[in-house]
Structures are given as structure tokens and as C-alpha cells.
Design an enzyme around this catalytic site. Sequence first.
Site, PDB file in Angstrom:
ATOM      1  N   ARG A  23       0.850  -1.277   0.002  1.00 11.12           N
ATOM      2  CA  ARG A  23       0.141  -0.104  -0.035  1.00 11.12           C
ATOM      3  C   ARG A  23       0.815   1.291   0.005  1.00 11.12           C
ATOM      4  NH1 ARG A  23      -0.745   4.926   2.590  1.00 11.12           N
ATOM      5  NH2 ARG A  23      -0.283   3.629   4.727  1.00 11.12           N
ATOM      6  N   ASN A  75       9.156   4.640   4.233  1.00  9.17           N
ATOM      7  CA  ASN A  75       8.871   4.081   5.559  1.00  9.17           C
ATOM      8  C   ASN A  75      10.392   3.393   5.892  1.00  9.17           C
ATOM      9  OD1 ASN A  75       6.444   3.988   4.101  1.00  9.17           O
ATOM     10  ND2 ASN A  75       5.725   3.211   6.130  1.00  9.17           N
ATOM     11  N   HIS A 113       8.380   6.983   9.268  1.00  9.00           N
ATOM     12  CA  HIS A 113       9.298   7.089   7.930  1.00  9.00           C
ATOM     13  C   HIS A 113      10.584   7.551   8.316  1.00  9.00           C
ATOM     14  CE1 HIS A 113       5.993   7.225   4.864  1.00  9.00           C
ATOM     15  NE2 HIS A 113       5.482   6.836   5.964  1.00  9.00           N
ATOM     16  N   CYS A 124       4.215   9.566   1.316  1.00  9.37           N
ATOM     17  CA  CYS A 124       2.753  10.064   1.275  1.00  9.37           C
ATOM     18  C   CYS A 124       2.613  11.111   0.095  1.00  9.37           C
ATOM     19  CB  CYS A 124       2.473  10.700   2.572  1.00  9.37           C
ATOM     20  SG  CYS A 124       0.710  11.498   2.681  1.00  9.37           S
TER      21      CYS A 124
END
Length: 319
Positions: A21, A255, A215, A246
Site C-alpha cells: 500500500r 518508511n 518514515h 505520502c
Amino acid sequence: MSGLQEMVLPPKVTICEVAPRDGFQAEMEWIPTEQKIRMIRELAKTGIQSMEITSFVHPRAIPQLKDAEEVVKSVQDLTNIKFRALVPNVKGTQRAIDAGIKKLKLMLSATDSHSLSNANCLVEEAQNGFYPIIELAEKHGVKVGGSISVAFGCPYEGKVPVERIAAIVERYTTMGIDEISLADTTGMANPKQVYDMLGQLKAGFPSMTFSMHLHNTRGMALANVIAALQQGIVHFDSSIAGLGGCPYAPNATGNIATEDVVHALEEMGVGTGIDLTALIDVAKDVKQTIGHDGGSYMLQAGPCSQLHAKPKVQEKLGS
């Protein structure tokens, strides 16, 4: 040295892999659906028990995830992994449920500025919009968890006061939510801030399960993991090969890499249930498939156990 205290850490943790994702959504070039499915299946072989597999957002918002239904339906045989998906609204929730998802994660910002960028509304308004999502999920027996993006620092408003986070957590509790992911979306958190905030939140909401979504934008993610561990946190998100970022946060990078987290935890005696060697092999494959990594130390230097050949003793000249 008797005055030194031993660092106390949990004996084991649960890692949730979020590359399918968070990692994939940051990729501009289309990743073929069959490649996504293959990478998910390879990750499943490493011992990972939890995975955020996709997001049921509108395809125009994040085109990379327009194949969410097909991806989810294609891996329903992987019963050793608990899959969850991000949902922005009731329509996305229904799509996720129809595809077979048994756990949903809500999308919410900590600040009004980030919420306006991400959801086009203020935080409280966005959170109040969760009621019909939760009602629909309960009707189908589907679990719902909360999240708070930019929980430690917002690229528009700076450091986020713990009082603001506590107010959001309080509203979540009234909705019946008992799990919340605290996301350092742009890598602005520091270990002291993480430790202090978690201490206050745990004291104020002892029945809430908190997880960390970190992150590594400024190289602090692993230090923040340690700070969270010292507060007894045992649920962490990470992304294979450090992929991610993002789309609604300026300059957000990936991340913390799953293989880096697993390596660090296992070195400290904290169990993950994940095969590090297999994980590094998958990270190499993902990097080759995607075309890059997000800053993985394991891909750069390898684990501590990967030793080099000892130098041979050479005779001194003139002896």
C-alpha cells in the site's frame, strides 16, 4: 558500573508490512498487477504475519492502486497472513469488504492543514465522517482500526502538541476504536518526543493499543523504534526495501525498511518471527522489480552476521 540500568525491551513484536500500500502508492510508473501479487506472495514466505495490502481510494486519486480488488481477491489463499486495507469513505469500505478484507484502517490527519490537503476538510469533520464506515464494517463483522497521520510533526504546522493527539484519540474511543496507528508521515519525530508522547497517551488511554508507522526521512526512524519499544509498544509498520512516501506530504520519503527493523530487533534479542535472510532476498527482488529502493541498510551493507574472510598471516620481508 553497578549504577547502570539494563535496557528493558519486549520479548517479541509484530511487524506489519505496508509496501503493497504505502510503498506502491508512491511509485509513478505502473507496477503490473501480477508483479504486485508475486511480491506479496514472496513476502508471505518470510514469516510476516500482517500486511497492509492496498487502499480502496478512488482510482483517480492514486492510479497505482486501481487494481485493489484484483490484488486482494488473488491472495485470499494466504491464510497465514492477516490482511488489512486503508479506506477513505463508505464506498471504499464496501469495495474492501466485497473483495474479502477482514480489517480496515481509517485515514485521518493530526492537523487541519494536512487534513485539508489530504481529505479536503478539517480534522474533526473528517473524523466524524467515520461513523457510517464503522457501522458498515460492524454489520459485516469486519474489524476497524484508526490512524493519525503526521502525529509527531506536520510539514505545514510543525510539531504537533500531545493535547491535539489526545483529543483525536478520545474521539476514536467514543467510536469504539481500540487500535490506533501513530504515523510519523514526514519523518519529523525524535526519540524523546516519541517516548514522552507515548507515555502520556498510554497513561491517558490504558485500554488503547498503539502501533507505530515510521518514515525515515531524516534518519531517525530506528531510534524512534527503540523509544517506542521502551514504552512497551509491540506493533510496528515497515516497508520492504524502504519503499513509500505520502503523496499529500511534501518531500516525504520511504518508511523504515522492514529488513532493517527485523535485523535491528533480532540483534537486540527481540523476536519478530521473520526469516531475515529470506526477507533480504525479497528486498533485492523488490528493488530489481521496482527499479530502486528507499534507503535500505541491509541492501547496502548486509546483516552483522555476514562476515568477511579473515586476512591471512603474511611472512615479514627479510625474515
